[in-house]
Design a protein around this motif. Structure first.
Motif, mmCIF file in Angstrom:
data_model
loop_
_atom_site.group_PDB
_atom_site.id
_atom_site.type_symbol
_atom_site.label_atom_id
_atom_site.label_comp_id
_atom_site.label_asym_id
_atom_site.label_seq_id
_atom_site.Cartn_x
_atom_site.Cartn_y
_atom_site.Cartn_z
ATOM 1 N N MET A 1 7.665 -2.829 -3.965
ATOM 2 C CA MET A 1 6.822 -2.679 -5.143
ATOM 3 C C MET A 1 5.934 -3.905 -5.365
ATOM 4 O O MET A 1 4.778 -3.777 -5.754
ATOM 5 C CB MET A 1 7.706 -2.451 -6.370
ATOM 6 N N HIS A 2 6.486 -5.115 -5.160
ATOM 7 C CA HIS A 2 5.750 -6.338 -5.461
ATOM 8 C C HIS A 2 4.521 -6.511 -4.578
ATOM 9 O O HIS A 2 3.630 -7.291 -4.894
ATOM 10 C CB HIS A 2 6.669 -7.553 -5.306
ATOM 11 N N ARG A 3 4.461 -5.772 -3.454
ATOM 12 C CA ARG A 3 3.338 -5.921 -2.531
ATOM 13 C C ARG A 3 2.081 -5.219 -3.032
ATOM 14 O O ARG A 3 0.991 -5.465 -2.515
ATOM 15 C CB ARG A 3 3.702 -5.337 -1.168
ATOM 16 N N PRO A 6 -1.386 -3.537 -9.492
ATOM 17 C CA PRO A 6 -0.884 -2.789 -10.650
ATOM 18 C C PRO A 6 -1.197 -1.290 -10.612
ATOM 19 O O PRO A 6 -0.366 -0.478 -11.032
ATOM 20 C CB PRO A 6 -1.581 -3.470 -11.836
ATOM 21 N N ALA A 7 -2.381 -0.911 -10.116
ATOM 22 C CA ALA A 7 -2.734 0.506 -10.081
ATOM 23 C C ALA A 7 -1.798 1.280 -9.163
ATOM 24 O O ALA A 7 -1.324 2.373 -9.502
ATOM 25 C CB ALA A 7 -4.184 0.673 -9.613
ATOM 26 N N ARG A 8 -1.505 0.725 -8.003
ATOM 27 C CA ARG A 8 -0.602 1.401 -7.077
ATOM 28 C C ARG A 8 0.845 1.359 -7.571
ATOM 29 O O ARG A 8 1.618 2.277 -7.313
ATOM 30 C CB ARG A 8 -0.732 0.791 -5.682
ATOM 31 N N GLN A 9 1.209 0.297 -8.263
ATOM 32 C CA GLN A 9 2.548 0.251 -8.854
ATOM 33 C C GLN A 9 2.712 1.361 -9.890
ATOM 34 O O GLN A 9 3.759 2.024 -9.942
ATOM 35 C CB GLN A 9 2.802 -1.116 -9.492
ATOM 36 N N ARG A 10 1.692 1.573 -10.708
ATOM 37 C CA ARG A 10 1.758 2.653 -11.701
ATOM 38 C C ARG A 10 1.832 4.009 -11.013
ATOM 39 O O ARG A 10 2.540 4.919 -11.483
ATOM 40 C CB ARG A 10 0.549 2.589 -12.636
ATOM 41 N N LEU A 11 1.129 4.153 -9.903
ATOM 42 C CA LEU A 11 1.190 5.404 -9.156
ATOM 43 C C LEU A 11 2.599 5.644 -8.623
ATOM 44 O O LEU A 11 3.117 6.766 -8.668
ATOM 45 C CB LEU A 11 0.183 5.368 -8.005
ATOM 46 N N ALA A 12 3.241 4.577 -8.133
ATOM 47 C CA ALA A 12 4.614 4.701 -7.631
ATOM 48 C C ALA A 12 5.565 5.102 -8.756
ATOM 49 O O ALA A 12 6.457 5.941 -8.561
ATOM 50 C CB ALA A 12 5.056 3.385 -6.995
ATOM 51 N N THR A 162 12.156 -8.484 -5.481
ATOM 52 C CA THR A 162 12.980 -7.499 -6.189
ATOM 53 C C THR A 162 12.314 -6.992 -7.469
ATOM 54 O O THR A 162 12.873 -6.144 -8.163
ATOM 55 C CB THR A 162 14.355 -8.091 -6.546
ATOM 56 N N ARG A 163 11.145 -7.491 -7.785
ATOM 57 C CA ARG A 163 10.471 -7.094 -9.023
ATOM 58 C C ARG A 163 10.023 -5.640 -8.976
ATOM 59 O O ARG A 163 9.543 -5.150 -7.970
ATOM 60 C CB ARG A 163 9.262 -7.993 -9.280
ATOM 61 N N GLY A 164 10.169 -4.950 -10.088
ATOM 62 C CA GLY A 164 9.653 -3.591 -10.231
ATOM 63 C C GLY A 164 10.642 -2.492 -9.931
ATOM 64 O O GLY A 164 10.411 -1.335 -10.301
ATOM 65 N N TYR A 165 11.762 -2.812 -9.305
ATOM 66 C CA TYR A 165 12.675 -1.748 -8.885
ATOM 67 C C TYR A 165 13.475 -1.171 -10.051
ATOM 68 O O TYR A 165 13.862 0.002 -10.027
ATOM 69 C CB TYR A 165 13.594 -2.248 -7.775
ATOM 70 N N GLY A 166 13.723 -1.990 -11.071
ATOM 71 C CA GLY A 166 14.357 -1.453 -12.265
ATOM 72 C C GLY A 166 13.471 -0.442 -12.960
ATOM 73 O O GLY A 166 13.934 0.608 -13.420
ATOM 74 N N TRP A 167 12.179 -0.734 -13.004
ATOM 75 C CA TRP A 167 11.225 0.206 -13.590
ATOM 76 C C TRP A 167 11.133 1.483 -12.765
ATOM 77 O O TRP A 167 10.973 2.582 -13.314
ATOM 78 C CB TRP A 167 9.846 -0.441 -13.706
ATOM 79 N N LEU A 168 11.247 1.354 -11.453
ATOM 80 C CA LEU A 168 11.178 2.530 -10.585
ATOM 81 C C LEU A 168 12.342 3.483 -10.888
ATOM 82 O O LEU A 168 12.147 4.692 -11.022
ATOM 83 C CB LEU A 168 11.212 2.090 -9.123
ATOM 84 N N ALA A 205 -4.756 8.919 -7.896
ATOM 85 C CA ALA A 205 -4.855 8.386 -6.534
ATOM 86 C C ALA A 205 -6.294 8.427 -6.030
ATOM 87 O O ALA A 205 -6.729 7.542 -5.291
ATOM 88 C CB ALA A 205 -3.947 9.179 -5.597
ATOM 89 N N ALA A 206 -7.023 9.472 -6.408
ATOM 90 C CA ALA A 206 -8.411 9.595 -5.973
ATOM 91 C C ALA A 206 -9.282 8.483 -6.558
ATOM 92 O O ALA A 206 -10.302 8.107 -5.976
ATOM 93 C CB ALA A 206 -8.957 10.968 -6.364
ATOM 94 N N TRP A 207 -8.870 7.950 -7.710
ATOM 95 C CA TRP A 207 -9.665 6.894 -8.364
ATOM 96 C C TRP A 207 -9.332 5.500 -7.864
ATOM 97 O O TRP A 207 -10.061 4.555 -8.097
ATOM 98 C CB TRP A 207 -9.463 6.946 -9.882
ATOM 99 N N ILE A 208 -8.186 5.387 -7.194
ATOM 100 C CA ILE A 208 -7.814 4.076 -6.658
ATOM 101 C C ILE A 208 -8.692 3.772 -5.443
ATOM 102 O O ILE A 208 -8.718 4.532 -4.481
ATOM 103 C CB ILE A 208 -6.332 4.031 -6.253
ATOM 104 N N LYS A 209 -9.400 2.700 -5.479
ATOM 105 C CA LYS A 209 -10.290 2.351 -4.374
ATOM 106 C C LYS A 209 -9.486 2.052 -3.112
ATOM 107 O O LYS A 209 -8.436 1.430 -3.159
ATOM 108 C CB LYS A 209 -11.144 1.134 -4.739
ATOM 109 N N THR A 210 -10.000 2.504 -1.988
ATOM 110 C CA THR A 210 -9.348 2.220 -0.726
ATOM 111 C C THR A 210 -9.392 0.718 -0.448
ATOM 112 O O THR A 210 -10.453 0.099 -0.501
ATOM 113 C CB THR A 210 -10.057 2.971 0.420
ATOM 114 N N ALA A 211 -8.237 0.145 -0.166
ATOM 115 C CA ALA A 211 -8.153 -1.290 0.093
ATOM 116 C C ALA A 211 -6.924 -1.548 0.950
ATOM 117 O O ALA A 211 -5.982 -0.754 0.957
ATOM 118 C CB ALA A 211 -8.066 -2.071 -1.213
#
Length: 213
Positions: A1-3, A6-12, A162-168, A205-211
């Motif tokens: 998750m930490h990689r 924020p936009a992709r984290q919210r998608l996850a 390990t950040r974000g996994y509790g939220w997941l 996902a369509a709005w997230i710019k390819t990067a």
């Protein structure tokens, strides 16, 4: 998750909530089987092979559909790498919408099969070099990472990884609670909510710019 940004984290997190919603709805419709949690189905299959072998076909069928979704998602992802997330999420939304229509028409088995297929497909949304980087339908690993993060903080040595996994895990639990509340009263409502959420995730996902990830 930490990689991820924020936009992709919210998608996850949204995908984890979707998995919980789909799994709870499928659990109610199937009478105790899962559409995204294949470890549970494997345990049920093992027990039923010992007690009532004929019933083992139900979890085995769901496992086969999930595996087919994983394979299909991996192959599609390789072909459309630059647009993997919106393409795969579009497929997930289409499968769940089709399943909802079949459930409303009185066909629960095809609904369960398409739900498991969709969840297999969803596990290819977050991948790198052909390997899953964020598992969105199974949370044992996420809880382990969350626990390791707590231990590291208690020891005064925080682990960024390990950040974000509790939220997941929390997102999946929230989705499961919502799915259970809806499906216990009207299964089609739970299925429709899942299809609607999948559609919103496809748009996101369509709005997230390819990067690079």
């Amino acid at each position: 998750m930490h990689r991820y940004d924020p936009a992709r984290q919210r998608l996850a997190l949204g995908l984890a909530a979707l998995a919980g919603l789909v799994d709870a709805t499928g659990f109610v419709v199937a009478g105790g089987y899962f559409t995204s949690f294949m470890s549970g189905n494997t345990t049920r299959m093992g027990v039923e092979l010992a007690e009532r072998p004929a019933l083992a076909l139900a979890p085995l069928g769901l496992i086969a559909c999930f595996l087919a979704g994983v394979i299909a998602g991996a192959l599609i992802g390789r072909r459309v790498e630059a647009r993997r997330k919106p393409v795969l999420l579009g497929g997930v939304a289409l499968l769940l919408a089709s399943g909802t229509a079949l459930l409303a028409a009185g066909w629960p088995l095809p609904f369960l099969a398409l739900s498991a297929l969709a969840m297999g497909l969803a596990n290819n949304v977050f991948t790198k070099a052909g390997e899953v980087t964020v598992g969105v339908t199974y949370m044992t690993g996420a809880l382990v990472r969350f626990g390791q993060g707590i231990a590291a903080r208690l020891a005064g040595q925080p682990l960024e990884s390990t950040r974000g996994y509790g939220w997941l895990w929390s997102a999946l639990a929230a989705g499961a609670a919502a799915g259970g509340a809806l499906a216990l009263h009207r299964p089609v409502a739970g299925a429709a909510a899942a299809a609607g959420l999948a559609g919103l995730l496809w748009i996101a996902a369509a709005w997230i710019k390819t990067a690079p990830e």
